[in-house]
Design a protein around this motif. Structure first.
Motif, short mmCIF file in Angstrom:
data_model
loop_
_atom_site.label_atom_id
_atom_site.label_comp_id
_atom_site.label_asym_id
_atom_site.label_seq_id
_atom_site.Cartn_x
_atom_site.Cartn_y
_atom_site.Cartn_z
N PRO A 170 0.80 -1.24 0.00
CA PRO A 170 0.00 0.00 0.00
C PRO A 170 0.83 1.29 0.00
N LYS A 171 1.96 1.31 0.71
CA LYS A 171 2.78 2.53 0.72
C LYS A 171 3.30 2.84 -0.68
N THR A 172 3.74 1.81 -1.39
CA THR A 172 4.25 2.00 -2.75
C THR A 172 3.12 2.46 -3.67
N ARG A 173 1.96 1.82 -3.57
CA ARG A 173 0.83 2.18 -4.42
C ARG A 173 0.38 3.62 -4.15
N LEU A 174 0.37 4.02 -2.87
CA LEU A 174 -0.02 5.39 -2.52
C LEU A 174 0.97 6.38 -3.11
N GLN A 175 2.25 6.10 -2.94
CA GLN A 175 3.27 7.01 -3.48
C GLN A 175 3.14 7.13 -4.99
N GLU A 176 2.96 6.02 -5.68
CA GLU A 176 2.83 6.06 -7.14
C GLU A 176 1.58 6.81 -7.57
N HIS A 207 6.68 -6.71 24.99
CA HIS A 207 6.72 -7.89 24.12
C HIS A 207 5.50 -7.99 23.20
N ALA A 208 4.54 -7.08 23.34
CA ALA A 208 3.32 -7.14 22.51
C ALA A 208 2.84 -5.73 22.19
N GLN A 209 3.75 -4.90 21.69
CA GLN A 209 3.40 -3.51 21.41
C GLN A 209 2.49 -3.37 20.19
N GLN A 210 1.66 -2.35 20.24
CA GLN A 210 0.82 -1.95 19.11
C GLN A 210 1.20 -0.52 18.77
N PHE A 211 1.33 -0.25 17.49
CA PHE A 211 1.73 1.07 17.03
C PHE A 211 0.58 1.69 16.24
N THR A 212 0.39 3.00 16.44
CA THR A 212 -0.59 3.75 15.66
C THR A 212 0.19 4.79 14.87
N ILE A 213 0.02 4.74 13.55
CA ILE A 213 0.72 5.64 12.64
C ILE A 213 -0.31 6.47 11.89
N GLU A 214 0.03 7.73 11.67
CA GLU A 214 -0.83 8.62 10.90
C GLU A 214 -0.18 8.91 9.56
N CYS A 215 -0.97 8.85 8.50
CA CYS A 215 -0.52 9.16 7.14
C CYS A 215 -1.19 10.47 6.73
N VAL A 216 -0.37 11.44 6.35
CA VAL A 216 -0.89 12.75 5.97
C VAL A 216 -0.57 13.02 4.50
N VAL A 217 -1.61 13.38 3.77
CA VAL A 217 -1.49 13.78 2.37
C VAL A 217 -2.12 15.16 2.26
N ALA A 218 -1.44 16.07 1.59
CA ALA A 218 -1.93 17.44 1.45
C ALA A 218 -3.37 17.46 0.96
N GLY A 219 -4.21 18.24 1.65
CA GLY A 219 -5.59 18.41 1.24
C GLY A 219 -6.53 17.29 1.67
N GLY A 252 -3.41 4.03 10.90
CA GLY A 252 -3.27 2.58 10.81
C GLY A 252 -2.67 2.05 12.09
N GLU A 253 -3.03 0.84 12.44
CA GLU A 253 -2.48 0.20 13.63
C GLU A 253 -1.86 -1.12 13.23
N GLY A 254 -0.82 -1.52 13.97
CA GLY A 254 -0.19 -2.80 13.69
C GLY A 254 0.79 -3.18 14.77
N SER A 255 1.25 -4.42 14.69
CA SER A 255 2.19 -4.95 15.68
C SER A 255 3.63 -4.49 15.40
N GLN A 309 -3.06 2.16 3.25
CA GLN A 309 -4.24 1.52 2.66
C GLN A 309 -5.49 2.34 2.94
N GLN A 310 -5.60 2.85 4.16
CA GLN A 310 -6.75 3.69 4.51
C GLN A 310 -6.78 4.95 3.65
N MET A 311 -5.60 5.54 3.41
CA MET A 311 -5.52 6.74 2.59
C MET A 311 -5.90 6.41 1.13
N LEU A 312 -5.43 5.27 0.63
CA LEU A 312 -5.81 4.86 -0.73
C LEU A 312 -7.32 4.75 -0.85
N ARG A 313 -7.96 4.16 0.15
CA ARG A 313 -9.43 4.05 0.13
C ARG A 313 -10.07 5.43 0.12
N ARG A 314 -9.55 6.30 0.96
CA ARG A 314 -10.09 7.66 1.05
C ARG A 314 -9.98 8.38 -0.28
#
Length: 148
Positions: free
Chosen positions: A77-83, A105-117, A123-126, A137-142
Motif C-alpha cells: 500500500p505505501k508504494t501504491r499510494l506514493q505512485e 513484548h506485545a506492542q501496538q503502534f498507531t501511525i498517521e498518514c498525511v497527504v496534502a488536502g 493505521g495500527e499494527g504490531s 491503505q486507509q488513505m488509498l481508500r479515502r
C-alpha cells in the motif's frame, strides 16, 4: 498472510502457550500464528509427504491467489499510494507515530498518514511498518485509489 490464514483456521486456540503468554494474548499474536501455520505445513510434509503438503497449501492459498490483481499483487500500500500521488503531481505522504501501546513484548503502534488536502488516515499494527502500511491503505481508500 501466514497469520491471516492461521487465524482463519483458529490455530491460536490450539497452540500451547505458557500462562503468561496466553494471558498477554499470545494466541492472537501474528508472529505466533505465522509460526504455528509454518509448523502445521511442516508436519504435513513430514507425515504425509510433498503431495499432501502441496494439496494443503493449495487449498489454503488458492482463494488468495485467485483474488490477486497481477499489476498490484507485488506492490504494498505505501508504494501504491506514493505512485498514485506522483501520477497526480501531488506531494508524497508523511507518516508519523501517534501512539505506542501494550507491553514491551506485545506492542501496538498507531501511525498517521498525511497527504496534502486530505484528512489524516490512521493505521495500527504490531510493528511500525505494518501500521504504516495500514495507514497507507486507509488513505488509498479515502482517495478512491485502493484498486490502483
Amino acid at each position: 498472510t501466514l497469520a491471516e490464514v492461521a487465524d482463519e483456521l483458529d490455530l491460536g486456540s490450539l497452540v500451547y502457550l505458557g500462562w503468561g503468554e496466553r494471558k498477554a494474548g499470545g494466541h492472537r499474536r501474528e508472529s505466533i500464528l505465522a509460526d504455528a501455520l509454518e509448523a502445521l505445513v511442516g508436519a504435513v510434509l513430514v507425515e504425509g509427504g510433498v503431495e499432501a503438503m502441496s494439496e494443503l497449501v493449495h487449498r489454503l492459498w488458492a482463494p488468495r491467489m485467485a483474488a490477486l490483481v497481477p499489476e498490484t499483487a507485488t506492490k504494498d500500500p505505501k508504494t501504491r499510494l506514493q505512485e498514485h500521488l506522483q501520477a497526480q503531481g501531488l506531494t508524497l505522504p508523511e507518516y508519523s507515530l501517534v501512539e505506542t501501546s501494550g507491553a514491551d513484548h506485545a506492542q501496538q503502534f498507531t501511525i498517521e498518514c498525511v497527504v496534502a488536502g486530505q484528512e489524516a488516515a490512521r493505521g495500527e499494527g504490531s510493528s511500525k511498518r505494518r501500521a504504516e502500511q495500514e495507514a497507507a491503505q486507509q488513505m488509498l481508500r479515502r482517495l478512491g485509489a485502493d484498486n490502483d
